[in-house]
Design an enzyme around this catalytic site. Sequence first.
Site, PDB file in Angstrom:
ATOM      1  N   GLU A 259       0.892  -1.147   0.000  1.00 11.60           N
ATOM      2  CA  GLU A 259       0.000   0.000   0.000  1.00 11.60           C
ATOM      3  C   GLU A 259       0.927   1.193   0.000  1.00 11.60           C
ATOM      4  O   GLU A 259       1.628   1.445   0.976  1.00 11.60           O
ATOM      5  CB  GLU A 259      -0.869  -0.029   1.256  1.00 11.60           C
ATOM      6  N   CYS A 296      -3.576   7.339   5.038  1.00  9.73           N
ATOM      7  CA  CYS A 296      -3.409   6.989   3.627  1.00  9.73           C
ATOM      8  C   CYS A 296      -4.662   7.322   2.833  1.00  9.73           C
ATOM      9  O   CYS A 296      -4.622   7.406   1.617  1.00  9.73           O
ATOM     10  CB  CYS A 296      -3.042   5.525   3.462  1.00  9.73           C
TER      11      CYS A 296
END
Lengths: 527, 527
Positions: A259, A296
């Site tokens: 990620e 994020c």
Amino acid sequence: MQIQPVLIDGVWQKARFPVGSFKATNPATKEPLKEIYPTSSFADIESALQASRRASSELRSIRPEAIADFLESYANKIEKYREALIQIASLETALPEEPRLGSIELPRTTNQLRQAAAACRDRSWCRAAIDTKNNIRSKHGPLGGPVVIFGPNNFPFAFNSVAGGDFAAAVASGNPVIAKANPGHPGTTKIFAEMALETLTENNLPRGIVHLLYHFEPEDGLKLAAHSLVGATAFTGSRSSGLRLKKAADEAGKPVYLEMSSSNPVILLPFSLEERPEQIAREFFTSCTMGSGQFCTKPGLVILRQGPQSEVFFDYTLKLFRQTPGGILLGQNTLDKLREAVARMALHGAEIVTGNKESGGPGYSLANTLLRVSGEGFLEHPQELQVEAFGSASLFVFAQDNEQMLKIVESLEGNLTGTLYSDSQNRDDDLYNKIEPILRLKVGRLLNDKMPTGVAVSPAMNHGGPYPATGHPGFTSVGIPASLLRFTALHCYDNVRPHRLPEELQDKNPTGRMWRFIDGEWTQRDV
Amino acid sequence: MQIQPVLIDGVWQKARFPVGSFKATNPATKEPLKEIYPTSSFADIESALQASRRASSELRSIRPEAIADFLESYANKIEKYREALIQIASLETALPEEPRLGSIELPRTTNQLRQAAAACRDRSWCRAAIDTKNNIRSKHGPLGGPVVIFGPNNFPFAFNSVAGGDFAAAVASGNPVIAKANPGHPGTTKIFAEMALETLTENNLPRGIVHLLYHFEPEDGLKLAAHSLVGATAFTGSRSSGLRLKKAADEAGKPVYLEMSSSNPVILLPFSLEERPEQIAREFFTSCTMGSGQFCTKPGLVILRQGPQSEVFFDYTLKLFRQTPGGILLGQNTLDKLREAVARMALHGAEIVTGNKESGGPGYSLANTLLRVSGEGFLEHPQELQVEAFGSASLFVFAQDNEQMLKIVESLEGNLTGTLYSDSQNRDDDLYNKIEPILRLKVGRLLNDKMPTGVAVSPAMNHGGPYPATGHPGFTSVGIPASLLRFTALHCYDNVRPHRLPEELQDKNPTGRMWRFIDGEWTQRDV
């Protein structure tokens, strides 16, 4: 002062031939904390690999119920010693003890561990498929080597490499773990590893299921991800580090789940801004500045159509940004990278409207920052203006008309999330219907009328998305049971004698409740 | 003579700026066939990309039932023109018209298309998950760009890039296809593409769903797999080409699914050879020589324990190999690579016991070949002795004892299949139980008492396996619905208004029968 031990093969031991050492820093004071942690050499990594490979074999004969017991006891222990965890995590990250660490992130973490335990007991996660006519049976099974987990700096609990979602998924699917602590919170990670090891011991499980190293050289990380003994690697962090790991793992044919970064575009359709500009501004402000913007899924890019309503909305947002001081950031590196990102956007035509100044207080902090650029300006440098600004900073793109808005959406990179706000009377639907098909392909999670921060641990969640947000668009790192599948291989059994089949593939349903795909239908019955 | 046209954007057209041309060869006579096919330049590839990207958008508004109709009508048309297909395929590949092409491979191909159609209608393949409490819903959806398919030489129908399993899976999951014909059977592939295009037209579907290029330079293939407009790439072929494609796609962050090579170890446990040596020899012989040994699951490595029973078995096998002439191979390249593989094994200590001589007939052919090596010898060069010998050749490894047998299994690479033969009274179980945990992690499909050739199109099949057999251990290229998932992304909808959800995620079950994972259970009901 003594250097902290690493955890290898179930034993806390002195790092062998460490290549360096480091201390964590209190981001609120910029003062180093007192404990010293080793930067491991490859000797430690090699030992961890060998030991975890042995644990991997031992795990094959351990019942899922025992793994589930471990995950639950571990969650209980985390709750029992929650004060110690919250205290050190707050020191190391400057994230507030309440509500963030104590009431949000810690319960999320134990909830994840318990959901993983439930998945273990339930066994349906392995997607057993049985074809009785051909006597072919298959299911997902563990990889046979450790899962290496690189945890990020921004979630000391919920994404911690020895307690977070990747850890829970890796262990629940039957794999040992080699955790690399995020060097921003080594003390927190050490306490987790101590509790995990204690729990393993109390539950009579192989102590080699959990390994902890605090830090190693980037080159050694690449060697590790590509090592023949490794099962897979899970990484959450910056794009540059992620891409290096991806290359190393790909070349060795090793699965790697990354990620990496996301600007999380939020598209505000015109009637929504006409209908509720203040409300949307408040929602945006909260989402963008919460946790000092260090998520994020923080909305880093706002796309809207130019016009008086958009200016009203922008002014309102600006006021909120200006009247609130910037939060504490995780460290010098976070601050530097945030300033770099803002500078890069400014260099490519974005105007810094507010913020981008250090607070002057004792901690690492930058004033909440807003930038703006015209649609035309954005389309001149779409790549440079999509840089992730990790912190409370966001770029507003004012499109000249609907057509330009579509072009801007076309120019987006792969993202974790994409959000569309529209008015409650569906007057925005025409434009929505033009944008959605483009946006859908660019993001993992598409939202309506809701900011993207806040990632529910749900079986329907996708915390993932197209490259370069992640390395593969088919997998999620949050959401149980789907997140477990990352750390598995598909194991097919063709004409294998009944007594040699794993329980999940035998005629009798091993739990009486496990879901299996038998001859084309999902069922809980026996064959 | 005129050069054959390529299929781009629904139109058969002259290749633009072709970089060369080629003819297929009849492997039974070594004579070139008369048609001339172009080697496309990147201009053709670029046009195909642009057109298939448009088709990709159009596909979003086409109902699955229409795709299913197409796949079924296409299967019907294939059956209607079966004679033409069988004739040209046999000319181009030398595979026998009967039973292989007409009674085995063609029905398998239409069966795959119909199973894919059924999956389309059923919709369960997309694994819809609905979390009603959080109002989060997700499913697998198409990639938004074409799937590029590189078909292998050995299955002119069932793995054909415009008719085989990858094609069926890509189209059924909502993606257009750019097919690269295998240059071994361009004529067969052209007929398929003509029928596919006709069927698209008859069914009023976008003609840009299917593109066909016959050939292009390897470098252009790498550019294609890495192209920003591509959805994913599927490749079945040699390891060297596969690894180059993997590198190109990985660096661009594009999904790539590869089936590269496999030696398919068959482990014969001692009591099985005591019990039924002749039967096993016959099964092995059939599996190893069928289709001239040109199967990706051909048993290329036999592991057994040295001793009198093993010698009896080997002699019996030898007799079968010697008394049967080698079959026709697919071409000069296949013959060359087979000889290279045998030579490489001989160079690393294997003894060529029989075969390895060209037949002297008019076609490409090598005598059925057996090699042998001691366990010790194998362990000196485990990598070099695991080279895939594509053709009817196999290496026998005689282990000195059980312990050495385990070491040999430990040294195996990732394979598509791994087979264990044991006696019917389970006297081999002790050894089985030692070998199986090691073998399990090295293979995609584990078999008992059955040779690995013959890959059933079953929902429980895994035609895949750990690297370097494929590029990812979690996916299968055969078996519907699982094979469809390769060409999808996970699409999550968070708080999206009901009328904007795809049908599969709306409250009402769109077919009344589709399986969905709602609040933790698989069900066919509405929300």
